[in-house]
Design a protein around this motif. Structure first.
Motif, PDB file in Angstrom:
ATOM      1  N   LYS A 197       1.011  -1.073  -0.406  1.00 23.69           N
ATOM      2  CA  LYS A 197      -0.225  -0.133  -0.166  1.00 23.69           C
ATOM      3  C   LYS A 197       0.947   1.309  -0.083  1.00 23.69           C
ATOM      4  O   LYS A 197       0.836   2.600   0.504  1.00 23.69           O
ATOM      5  CB  LYS A 197      -0.951   0.147   1.101  1.00 23.69           C
ATOM      6  CG  LYS A 197      -1.801  -0.964   1.596  1.00 23.69           C
ATOM      7  CD  LYS A 197      -3.202  -1.981   0.309  1.00 23.69           C
ATOM      8  CE  LYS A 197      -3.670  -2.990   0.413  1.00 23.69           C
ATOM      9  NZ  LYS A 197      -4.570  -3.288  -1.299  1.00 23.69           N
ATOM     10  N   LYS A 223       1.984   4.336  -1.247  1.00 24.45           N
ATOM     11  CA  LYS A 223       1.898   5.757  -1.721  1.00 24.45           C
ATOM     12  C   LYS A 223       2.713   6.049  -2.916  1.00 24.45           C
ATOM     13  O   LYS A 223       4.187   7.011  -2.835  1.00 24.45           O
ATOM     14  CB  LYS A 223       1.353   7.175  -1.293  1.00 24.45           C
ATOM     15  CG  LYS A 223       1.030   8.025  -2.222  1.00 24.45           C
ATOM     16  CD  LYS A 223       0.644   9.090  -1.601  1.00 24.45           C
ATOM     17  CE  LYS A 223       0.047  10.327  -2.464  1.00 24.45           C
ATOM     18  NZ  LYS A 223      -0.089  11.564  -1.317  1.00 24.45           N
ATOM     19  N   GLN A 267       5.383   7.124   1.046  1.00 23.60           N
ATOM     20  CA  GLN A 267       4.921   6.369   2.305  1.00 23.60           C
ATOM     21  C   GLN A 267       4.180   5.791   2.606  1.00 23.60           C
ATOM     22  O   GLN A 267       3.555   5.396   1.408  1.00 23.60           O
ATOM     23  CB  GLN A 267       4.569   8.285   3.059  1.00 23.60           C
ATOM     24  CG  GLN A 267       2.605   8.411   1.859  1.00 23.60           C
ATOM     25  CD  GLN A 267       1.976   9.237   3.223  1.00 23.60           C
ATOM     26  OE1 GLN A 267       3.072  10.342   3.743  1.00 23.60           O
ATOM     27  NE2 GLN A 267       0.757   9.598   2.952  1.00 23.60           N
ATOM     28  N   TYR A 268       4.162   5.073   3.142  1.00 22.84           N
ATOM     29  CA  TYR A 268       3.202   3.342   3.581  1.00 22.84           C
ATOM     30  C   TYR A 268       1.804   3.980   4.333  1.00 22.84           C
ATOM     31  O   TYR A 268       0.800   4.320   4.250  1.00 22.84           O
ATOM     32  CB  TYR A 268       4.181   2.799   4.048  1.00 22.84           C
ATOM     33  CG  TYR A 268       4.847   1.750   3.324  1.00 22.84           C
ATOM     34  CD1 TYR A 268       4.586   1.098   2.063  1.00 22.84           C
ATOM     35  CD2 TYR A 268       6.026   2.306   2.667  1.00 22.84           C
ATOM     36  CE1 TYR A 268       5.868   0.654   0.778  1.00 22.84           C
ATOM     37  CE2 TYR A 268       7.020   2.269   2.375  1.00 22.84           C
ATOM     38  CZ  TYR A 268       6.513   1.148   1.893  1.00 22.84           C
ATOM     39  OH  TYR A 268       7.656   0.632   0.067  1.00 22.84           O
ATOM     40  N   GLU A 269       2.644   4.053   6.146  1.00 25.30           N
ATOM     41  CA  GLU A 269       1.218   4.105   6.490  1.00 25.30           C
ATOM     42  C   GLU A 269       1.238   6.308   6.768  1.00 25.30           C
ATOM     43  O   GLU A 269       0.358   6.386   7.972  1.00 25.30           O
ATOM     44  CB  GLU A 269       2.084   3.580   8.567  1.00 25.30           C
ATOM     45  CG  GLU A 269       1.890   2.276   8.701  1.00 25.30           C
ATOM     46  CD  GLU A 269       2.585   1.708   9.566  1.00 25.30           C
ATOM     47  OE1 GLU A 269       2.521   2.473  10.423  1.00 25.30           O
ATOM     48  OE2 GLU A 269       2.396   0.008   9.769  1.00 25.30           O
ATOM     49  N   GLY A 270       2.879   6.589   6.787  1.00 26.75           N
ATOM     50  CA  GLY A 270       2.554   8.473   6.990  1.00 26.75           C
ATOM     51  C   GLY A 270       4.118   8.423   7.160  1.00 26.75           C
ATOM     52  O   GLY A 270       4.428   8.014   8.364  1.00 26.75           O
ATOM     53  N   ALA A 321       4.462   8.840  11.388  1.00 25.76           N
ATOM     54  CA  ALA A 321       5.263   7.455  12.094  1.00 25.76           C
ATOM     55  C   ALA A 321       5.954   7.260  11.540  1.00 25.76           C
ATOM     56  O   ALA A 321       7.129   6.133  12.217  1.00 25.76           O
ATOM     57  CB  ALA A 321       3.656   6.245  11.379  1.00 25.76           C
ATOM     58  N   GLU A 322       6.488   6.227   9.880  1.00 22.18           N
ATOM     59  CA  GLU A 322       7.580   5.960  10.151  1.00 22.18           C
ATOM     60  C   GLU A 322       8.885   6.905  10.146  1.00 22.18           C
ATOM     61  O   GLU A 322       9.891   6.082  10.328  1.00 22.18           O
ATOM     62  CB  GLU A 322       7.885   6.174   8.248  1.00 22.18           C
ATOM     63  CG  GLU A 322       6.394   5.137   7.181  1.00 22.18           C
ATOM     64  CD  GLU A 322       6.176   5.688   5.671  1.00 22.18           C
ATOM     65  OE1 GLU A 322       7.723   6.252   5.594  1.00 22.18           O
ATOM     66  OE2 GLU A 322       4.916   5.274   5.401  1.00 22.18           O
ATOM     67  N   TRP A 372       9.808   5.291  13.741  1.00 20.27           N
ATOM     68  CA  TRP A 372       9.520   4.491  13.589  1.00 20.27           C
ATOM     69  C   TRP A 372      11.189   3.507  13.301  1.00 20.27           C
ATOM     70  O   TRP A 372      11.997   3.148  14.372  1.00 20.27           O
ATOM     71  CB  TRP A 372       9.072   3.115  12.417  1.00 20.27           C
ATOM     72  CG  TRP A 372       8.766   1.676  12.771  1.00 20.27           C
ATOM     73  CD1 TRP A 372      10.106   1.393  11.934  1.00 20.27           C
ATOM     74  CD2 TRP A 372       8.319   0.726  13.848  1.00 20.27           C
ATOM     75  NE1 TRP A 372       9.807  -0.398  12.036  1.00 20.27           N
ATOM     76  CE2 TRP A 372       9.234  -0.264  13.570  1.00 20.27           C
ATOM     77  CE3 TRP A 372       7.057   0.919  14.595  1.00 20.27           C
ATOM     78  CZ2 TRP A 372       8.905  -1.289  13.941  1.00 20.27           C
ATOM     79  CZ3 TRP A 372       7.038  -0.149  14.988  1.00 20.27           C
ATOM     80  CH2 TRP A 372       7.490  -1.382  14.882  1.00 20.27           C
ATOM     81  N   LYS A 393       9.794  -2.203   8.963  1.00 24.17           N
ATOM     82  CA  LYS A 393       8.704  -1.867   8.515  1.00 24.17           C
ATOM     83  C   LYS A 393       9.033  -1.548   7.081  1.00 24.17           C
ATOM     84  O   LYS A 393      10.299  -0.355   7.216  1.00 24.17           O
ATOM     85  CB  LYS A 393       7.806  -1.143   9.211  1.00 24.17           C
ATOM     86  CG  LYS A 393       6.668  -1.532  10.533  1.00 24.17           C
ATOM     87  CD  LYS A 393       5.946  -0.251  10.812  1.00 24.17           C
ATOM     88  CE  LYS A 393       5.173  -0.937  12.176  1.00 24.17           C
ATOM     89  NZ  LYS A 393       3.876   0.319  12.771  1.00 24.17           N
TER      90      LYS A 393
END
Length: 368
Positions: free
Chosen positions: A22, A24, A36-39, A42-43, A46, A221
């Motif tokens: 997922k 973008k 990005q993936y989750e935002g 957040a990334e 992480w 991640k």
């Protein structure tokens, strides 16, 4: 323009995996890349606390070989490659005849060649420049059969160790071949985030298997371009085409460390006389770090003022999650470049208070 750029962009070897996760996807340096993936926030966090996997296969991986290749490379860059030991990496700069920066890159000495990692946007021009300026018996080979992954963060070494790789003796800016689950890869302890971590060169055919293996670890991640940019900005690391260009020299860019001690004395690289004068006499402008008051970030192109006089321009900027404030890099007049100098940055027609601060904005956590 954006539609045309996206239509003409190449796909990374792991494109299908990014879509599955997922990501973008956006065009960047001629490739469709995951933003990005989750935002981004957040990334970013992480990577600061665990380990993030970046696909940086858009970068150019080159092999330079031939008799006296080290000396030949020294004629184009200010690094000491003759004295570079096998398995050691060196950050360097490809320079034009006036000492302007054509590209920044990583150079590694391997057993029978030098391994160069160059920026994607400048890759074709770099190859043309190297081919044109190096002696005819020196070979320049682009390794399009290789993908490049970066595992970054304080848990990166633990993740790699859990896969059976011995990394305890590998310190920052060193690399060597490593076997993971029966596959031989090239791994160096390096990266572009300011965190500990590794860059991994792996055959395209084995890249997805390795990526999935790394992502199966609960500490890992996938991380996109957005967090990569905010992390490198906090680390005070310049981005070519923004903070670096042929307009700037290594001294003006704050990269004098890339001019090795022996080369400062001997010269023999493009622009050596100009760069030598700047090292001894100073420069008119310098790249500096800025911390802004408030929450509004300054972006590339924003004007920087000292009183009523424009003193410079922002080359990179954004909100820094770890710092908790907007930060930026800018080129300003030398008279305004001292740490603590009060300046203003124009954002959306308003002057925002800022001050010059040391870089990196967030301390590096390399294992030396």
């Amino acid at each position: 323009m954006a539609e045309t750029e996206q239509k003409n962009a190449k796909e990374l070897p792991l494109h299908a995996l990014h879509k599955e996760l997922k990501g973008k996807m956006v065009p960047f340096a001629g490739f469709m890349m995951p933003l990005q993936y989750e935002g981004i926030m957040a990334e970013h966090e992480w990577v600061r606390s665990r380990a993030g996997l970046f696909d940086v296969s858009h970068m150019g991986q080159l092999e330079v070989s031939g008799k006296d290749a080290a000396a030949a490379l020294e004629a184009l860059m200010p690094g000491d490659f003759i004295g570079l030991k096998e398995g050691r990496l060196r950050y360097s700069l490809l320079l034009d005849d006036n000492g302007g920066i054509i590209d920044d890159l990583m150079v590694t000495r391997r057993a029978d060649h030098f391994y160069l990692v160059v920026n994607a946007a400048t890759k074709k021009n770099d190859i043309a420049h190297l081919t044109r300026r190096l002696p005819g018996h020196i070979s320049v080979r682009e390794r399009e059969d290789l993908a490049l992954l970066a595992l970054q963060g304080p848990k990166a070494a633990d993740v790699v160790a859990r896969l059976g790789a011995e990394v305890n003796t590998m310190t920052f800016m060193r690399g060597n071949p490593i076997r993971i689950k029966g596959s031989e890869i090239w791994m160096s302890r390096s990266g572009y985030t300011g965190e500990d971590g590794f860059e991994i060169s792996v055959p395209v055919k084995k890249a997805e298997k390795l990526a999935r293996l790394l992502l199966s670890d609960p500490d890992v991640k996938p991380i996109g371009l957005g967090a990569r940019d905010s992390l490198r900005l906090e680390a005070g690391l310049p981005l070519y085409g923004h903070d670096l260009s042929p307009v700037s020299t290594p001294v003006e860019a704050g990269l004098t460390f890339a001019v090795s001690k022996r080369r400062k004395m001997e010269g023999g690289f493009p622009g050596d006389e100009r760069i030598g004068r700047q090292i001894h006499n100073g420069t008119k402008v310098r790249r500096v770090g800025l911390k802004l008051d408030g929450k509004l970030p300054a972006r590339e192109g924003a004007s920087v003022f000292s009183g009523d006089a424009k003193t410079g321009v922002v080359t990179s900027g954004g909100f820094a999650p770890t710092v908790g404030a907007p930060i930026a890099m800018a080129y300003v007049a030398d008279a305004d470049a001292a740490d603590g100098t009060a300046l203003e940055v124009e954002v959306r027609g308003k002057r925002l208070a800022a001050r010059v601060v040391p870089m990196p904005f967030v301390p590096h956590r390399y294992v030396r």
